[in-house]
Design an enzyme around this catalytic site. Structure first.
Site, PDB file in Angstrom:
ATOM      1  CG  HIS A   1      94.175 -42.665  33.132  1.00 28.04           C
ATOM      2  ND1 HIS A   1      94.239 -41.281  33.228  1.00 28.04           N
ATOM      3  CD2 HIS A   1      93.240 -42.915  32.178  1.00 28.04           C
ATOM      4  CE1 HIS A   1      93.405 -40.732  32.377  1.00 28.04           C
ATOM      5  NE2 HIS A   1      92.765 -41.695  31.734  1.00 28.04           N
TER       6      HIS A   1
ATOM      7  CG  ASP B   1      90.064 -44.120  31.089  1.00 29.34           C
ATOM      8  OD1 ASP B   1      90.190 -42.880  31.052  1.00 29.34           O
ATOM      9  OD2 ASP B   1      90.914 -44.907  30.650  1.00 29.34           O
TER      10      ASP B   1
END
Ligand code: DX5
Ligand code: ZN
Length: 229
Positions: A32, A34
């Site tokens: 992930h 960000d």
């Protein structure tokens, strides 16, 4: 089957290669990423070149969470950089449907993220066109914040909405999740769990990831009926 998406926001940015290689030795499903612009959220992280360079070193799918204003300006660059899933915030783009079409046109999976206060209604007319909804369970901008409990009710409502429409859309949740609360999160209908702090601050990130995937049942202390607490 629960998927886990470790957030590299919580990794040491000077050792990103090591972090990726470490994650490859675990049961992590995605990485992930960000992306923050200091406008949509009060923090700045990294951009498309980080994604491009990570792409060179891993085959793990890159789950790119764009916390940037007007993401339509950049989604094609992130696609080009090698993102696999591109998620934009409904609050950050004036023409959400058009932005999603743009992501799809690049052959990528698309997601819509909602801040904790944003109602599910904004998904009504786009739900059938998207691969994932990312529900924020903290106000976006920083890792290591506390989980907002109303996110559970929101996930359950979304799960029902997806079911009623006969759709297959992933529900990802992001912020303040660790082994201590992951079961509540998945019981509410979430099937993709993002975790930063709980993984990267742990002595054994691999074990935490297994626990987040519920591969290991949570340890319950046996209390016999006669045992005083
Ligand atoms: C918050 C980010 C999250 C966050 C998750 O704005 O989108 O991905 O870093 O980190 P933890 O698990 O530490 O809350
Ligand atoms: Zn995120």
């Amino acid at each position: 089957m629960i998927k886990v998406a470790p957030s590299i926001l919580s990794a040491d940015f000077t050792k990103m290669y090591d972090a990726i290689k470490m994650l490859e030795r675990t049961s992590a499903d995605y990485i992930h990423c960000d992306v923050m612009d200091g406008v949509f959220v009060p923090n700045i992280t990294f951009g498309q070149y980080m994604v491009r360079d990570m792409r060179k070193h891993t085959k793990l799918p890159l789950d790119v969470h764009l916390m940037i204003q007007a993401p339509e300006k950049y989604v094609l660059e992130f696609a080009e950089a090698g993102a696999d899933i591109i998620t934009v915030h409904a609050e950050a783009t004036a023409h959400l449907d058009r932005t999603l079409q743009l992501i799809k046109s690049a052959g990528k999976k698309c997601g819509v993220s909602l801040n904790p206060h944003t109602p599910l209604d904004v998904l009504d007319y786009v739900l059938k066109n998207i691969d994932m909804v990312l529900l924020m369970s903290v106000n976006p901008g920083f890792g290591g914040q506390s989980f907002i409990p109303s996110s559970l009710r929101k996930a359950a409502k979304l799960k029902a909405m997806i079911g009623e429409r006969g759709l297959s859309v992933d529900i990802e949740m992001d912020g303040g999740i660790g082994p201590h609360n992951v079961r509540e999160v998945t019981d509410a209908g979430v099937n993709v769990v993002v975790a930063g702090n709980s993984i990267f601050s742990a002595d054994d990130p691999k074990d935490v990831i297994s626990r987040l995937k519920l591969e290991k049942p949570p340890q319950r202390r046996f209390v016999s009926p006669g045992t005083p607490e």
